[in-house]
Design a protein around this motif. Structure first.
Motif, PDB file in Angstrom:
ATOM      1  N   MET A  61      39.311  42.660  28.878  1.00  0.00           N
ATOM      2  CA  MET A  61      38.400  41.699  29.516  1.00  0.00           C
ATOM      3  C   MET A  61      39.207  40.508  30.027  1.00  0.00           C
ATOM      4  O   MET A  61      39.947  39.876  29.259  1.00  0.00           O
ATOM      5  CB  MET A  61      37.353  41.214  28.510  1.00  0.00           C
ATOM      6  CG  MET A  61      36.203  42.154  28.314  1.00  0.00           C
ATOM      7  SD  MET A  61      34.982  42.088  29.648  1.00  0.00           S
ATOM      8  CE  MET A  61      34.018  40.664  29.150  1.00  0.00           C
ATOM      9  N   PRO A  62      39.092  40.172  31.309  1.00  0.00           N
ATOM     10  CA  PRO A  62      39.816  39.000  31.817  1.00  0.00           C
ATOM     11  C   PRO A  62      39.277  37.716  31.200  1.00  0.00           C
ATOM     12  O   PRO A  62      38.089  37.614  30.879  1.00  0.00           O
ATOM     13  CB  PRO A  62      39.549  39.044  33.319  1.00  0.00           C
ATOM     14  CG  PRO A  62      38.281  39.824  33.457  1.00  0.00           C
ATOM     15  CD  PRO A  62      38.288  40.825  32.348  1.00  0.00           C
ATOM     16  N   CYS A 122      36.441  32.545  23.167  1.00  0.00           N
ATOM     17  CA  CYS A 122      36.414  33.763  23.982  1.00  0.00           C
ATOM     18  C   CYS A 122      35.712  33.443  25.296  1.00  0.00           C
ATOM     19  O   CYS A 122      35.173  32.359  25.479  1.00  0.00           O
ATOM     20  CB  CYS A 122      35.641  34.871  23.263  1.00  0.00           C
ATOM     21  SG  CYS A 122      36.237  35.264  21.611  1.00  0.00           S
ATOM     22  N   THR A 123      35.706  34.406  26.222  1.00  0.00           N
ATOM     23  CA  THR A 123      34.923  34.233  27.447  1.00  0.00           C
ATOM     24  C   THR A 123      34.131  35.507  27.732  1.00  0.00           C
ATOM     25  O   THR A 123      34.464  36.581  27.229  1.00  0.00           O
ATOM     26  CB  THR A 123      35.802  33.912  28.675  1.00  0.00           C
ATOM     27  OG1 THR A 123      36.427  35.120  29.143  1.00  0.00           O
ATOM     28  CG2 THR A 123      36.879  32.881  28.338  1.00  0.00           C
ATOM     29  N   LEU A 124      33.116  35.365  28.565  1.00  0.00           N
ATOM     30  CA  LEU A 124      32.287  36.496  28.977  1.00  0.00           C
ATOM     31  C   LEU A 124      32.913  37.267  30.130  1.00  0.00           C
ATOM     32  O   LEU A 124      32.272  38.130  30.727  1.00  0.00           O
ATOM     33  CB  LEU A 124      30.888  36.009  29.373  1.00  0.00           C
ATOM     34  CG  LEU A 124      30.087  35.349  28.250  1.00  0.00           C
ATOM     35  CD1 LEU A 124      28.772  34.775  28.791  1.00  0.00           C
ATOM     36  CD2 LEU A 124      29.804  36.336  27.123  1.00  0.00           C
ATOM     37  N   GLY A 125      34.163  36.943  30.455  1.00  0.00           N
ATOM     38  CA  GLY A 125      34.898  37.683  31.471  1.00  0.00           C
ATOM     39  C   GLY A 125      34.252  37.632  32.837  1.00  0.00           C
ATOM     40  O   GLY A 125      33.885  36.559  33.322  1.00  0.00           O
ATOM     41  N   SER A 145      41.138  28.912  39.784  1.00  0.00           N
ATOM     42  CA  SER A 145      40.474  28.763  41.082  1.00  0.00           C
ATOM     43  C   SER A 145      39.236  29.647  41.193  1.00  0.00           C
ATOM     44  O   SER A 145      38.517  29.593  42.193  1.00  0.00           O
ATOM     45  CB  SER A 145      41.435  29.088  42.228  1.00  0.00           C
ATOM     46  OG  SER A 145      41.703  30.482  42.288  1.00  0.00           O
ATOM     47  N   VAL A 146      38.977  30.469  40.170  1.00  0.00           N
ATOM     48  CA  VAL A 146      37.801  31.330  40.135  1.00  0.00           C
ATOM     49  C   VAL A 146      36.916  30.880  38.977  1.00  0.00           C
ATOM     50  O   VAL A 146      37.356  30.868  37.826  1.00  0.00           O
ATOM     51  CB  VAL A 146      38.177  32.810  39.954  1.00  0.00           C
ATOM     52  CG1 VAL A 146      36.929  33.684  39.956  1.00  0.00           C
ATOM     53  CG2 VAL A 146      39.133  33.252  41.054  1.00  0.00           C
ATOM     54  N   VAL A 147      35.688  30.503  39.287  1.00  0.00           N
ATOM     55  CA  VAL A 147      34.779  29.950  38.279  1.00  0.00           C
ATOM     56  C   VAL A 147      33.506  30.781  38.219  1.00  0.00           C
ATOM     57  O   VAL A 147      32.864  31.028  39.248  1.00  0.00           O
ATOM     58  CB  VAL A 147      34.428  28.483  38.604  1.00  0.00           C
ATOM     59  CG1 VAL A 147      33.437  27.933  37.586  1.00  0.00           C
ATOM     60  CG2 VAL A 147      35.689  27.624  38.617  1.00  0.00           C
ATOM     61  N   PHE A 203      43.207  39.595  39.090  1.00  0.00           N
ATOM     62  CA  PHE A 203      43.154  38.420  39.963  1.00  0.00           C
ATOM     63  C   PHE A 203      42.407  37.266  39.296  1.00  0.00           C
ATOM     64  O   PHE A 203      42.814  36.102  39.389  1.00  0.00           O
ATOM     65  CB  PHE A 203      42.477  38.807  41.285  1.00  0.00           C
ATOM     66  CG  PHE A 203      42.126  37.644  42.171  1.00  0.00           C
ATOM     67  CD1 PHE A 203      43.101  36.992  42.919  1.00  0.00           C
ATOM     68  CD2 PHE A 203      40.808  37.197  42.267  1.00  0.00           C
ATOM     69  CE1 PHE A 203      42.767  35.920  43.747  1.00  0.00           C
ATOM     70  CE2 PHE A 203      40.472  36.127  43.089  1.00  0.00           C
ATOM     71  CZ  PHE A 203      41.455  35.485  43.826  1.00  0.00           C
ATOM     72  N   MET A 204      41.323  37.564  38.619  1.00  0.00           N
ATOM     73  CA  MET A 204      40.516  36.495  38.026  1.00  0.00           C
ATOM     74  C   MET A 204      41.006  36.070  36.643  1.00  0.00           C
ATOM     75  O   MET A 204      40.627  35.009  36.151  1.00  0.00           O
ATOM     76  CB  MET A 204      39.046  36.933  37.927  1.00  0.00           C
ATOM     77  CG  MET A 204      38.804  38.053  36.928  1.00  0.00           C
ATOM     78  SD  MET A 204      37.056  38.559  36.830  1.00  0.00           S
ATOM     79  CE  MET A 204      36.839  39.343  38.414  1.00  0.00           C
TER      80      MET A 204
END
Length: 477
Positions: free
Chosen positions: A199-200, A172-175, A326-328, A320-321
């Motif tokens: 959540m992205p 999973c990710t913290l978005g 390209s978004v970190v 977008f994210m």
């Protein structure tokens, strides 16, 4: 998502029983071999799947709980905790967080004594509670919050987080909100995760394997968004002054949320090879990326990528994210590290402030004795820009020249109780709709002169007299 959790072997409440509420379960995690790193899968450990109301029964009086903040605020878990707090007659449960979104129910008067919010940055939903004495504020640089957890200054019993659904490998990710949350989940004894398909899925330090969560709760609520705000004429003028005079091609930008950053960003379409290394960002960068103004091509740190620790904006921003390499999003201890910031080219840090006196002392977190926000990352980036290795950094503070009530924001003396976030020695550029004051290397009478020039015209004569009374000399260039 449910099938993924089934494949991961998520349990049910009957399997775990009421032992979930036993405080003996909240012990230091013995399954970490080296360090509390939430990335690798833990063999033979799977989270238990529960409802929000079942999950929060682990909470007992006196616990310290971390709450995921900003766009990732796990509102359903907080609502369930509010219900359980009354039902179980809890008391003295401390909630640790930066600004959260939603109604801030646990800071309401009816929960006084049950829960107490400790704000590391104050959001609108906790502002009244802090100033009424029902909640606390801890002044701290955003970059140093992770040290509270990693150095065990604050022992976290539970972390309430919101994550994107697990992928085929259980990650999973913290978005949009990694910030200090990564450090919290590394050090909390117990993790309750709200898994939300809204959540992205983001890249960077915010990846957590599902096996590191003790309990998962499913939810489908949309993420909080920022209401759109039209910039005033004064803010538009500030945006023009900054974009035309202080932002160069190839600059690395740090800008926050608000009308003034939005006004600046809206006037940068003619710039080229801009980069972003910022504690946070919002919608203003999307069109600049799509039109080729932001390429991140000149950056030294993570070249080609937008680097941030959290983001907050519209659904368009979250789309977008999502799955955008390209978004970190990185740990704020890295993003806001002055030694890291200063390596990027032409670091241009834009932050807002509330009040400045004629010697350059800046109030950013309070209005007199009333707390308003927090220390945040303003000083982190002002220093990072000032210490830029290429000598081309620009630390910028911006504000309208006067309040909505017509009082000058440039003042002879700071309001009683106001907290200095940025000192006289930190200040380089101060921008209002009337111009740009450059104060680096200026003595006190020169600073007063520069600031009076950009004050609202109706206040300049009074400020000049006040400057003479204070400094015993006329302001001069």
């Amino acid at each position: 998502m449910a099938s993924t959790l089934t494949r991961l072997g998520a349990g049910i409440l009957s399997k775990f029983g009421r032992s979930v509420a036993s405080p003996t379960r909240l012990q230091s995690r013995p399954y970490y071999l080296y360090s509390p790193e939430p990335f690798h899968p833990i063999p033979d450990k799977q989270p238990l799947c529960m409802t929000a109301d079942e999950a929060v029964t682990v909470v007992t009086s006196g616990m310290r709980i971390f709450v995921h903040g900003c766009a990732a605020t796990p509102i359903p878990l907080l609502d369930a905790l509010a219900r359980y707090g009354k039902e179980a007659k809890l008391h003295n449960v401390e909630l640790i967080h930066i600004h959260t979104e939603g109604p801030g129910i646990l800071a309401q008067p009816e929960y006084d004594g049950i829960f107490r919010c400790n704000n590391l940055f104050i959001g609108a939903n906790c502002r009244e509670a802090v100033n009424a004495g029902r909640a606390d504020f801890t002044p701290i640089f955003l970059s140093e919050i992770p040290n509270l957890f990693r150095r065990k200054i604050w022992q976290l019993d539970i972390a309430l987080i919101q994550v994107s659904p697990p992928d085929n490998h259980g990650f999973c990710t913290l978005g949009p909100s990694v910030d200090c949350t990564r450090a919290a989940i590394q050090n909390a004894k117990y993790i309750i995760a709200l898994v939300n398909p809204n959540m992205p899925r983001t890249f960077g330090d915010g990846v957590i394997h599902m096996s590191h969560c003790d309990v998962v709760v499913t939810g489908t609520d949309p993420l909080p968004v920022i209401s759109q705000h039209c910039c005033s004429e004064e803010e538009e003028q500030i945006g023009r002054l900054i974009s035309e005079n202080l932002v160069q091609d190839g600059a690395t930008l740090q800008m926050g949320i608000g009308s003034i950053p939005d006004a600046v960003l809206s006037k940068l379409y003619g710039h080229r090879d801009l980069g972003v290394h910022s504690e946070m960002f919002s919608d203003g960068i999307i069109d600049l990326v799509n039109k080729g103004a932001i390429t991140n091509a000149k950056k030294t740190i993570q070249t080609g990528k937008i680097v941030s620790s959290f983001a907050f904006g519209s659904k368009k921003l979250y789309n977008f994210m999502n799955n955008n390499p390209s978004v970190v999003f990185n740990d704020v201890a890295f993003v806001n590290n002055t030694a890291v910031i200063c390596q990027n080219p032409k670091v241009t840090a834009l932050n807002s402030c509330i009040e400045i006196d004629l010697t350059g002392q800046v109030i950013s977190d309070s209005i007199g004795t009333k707390m308003y926000s927090g220390v945040g990352g303003q000083v982190d980036f002002i220093r990072g820009a000032a210490l830029g290795l290429d000598g081309l950094g620009k630390p910028i503070l911006a504000m309208q020249s006067q309040t909505h009530k017509g009082s000058s924001k440039i003042v002879p003396f700071l309001k009683q109780g106001g907290g200095v976030v940025t000192t006289r020695a930190h200040v380089h550029y101060l921008v209002t709709e009337y111009g740009i004051a450059y104060m680096f290397g200026k003595n006190l009478r020169q600073r007063a002169y520069e600031l009076i020039k950009i004050a609202h015209p109706k206040h300049r004569e009074c400020l000049e007299k006040a400057a003479f009374d204070r400094l015993k000399v006329m302001p001069c260039p």
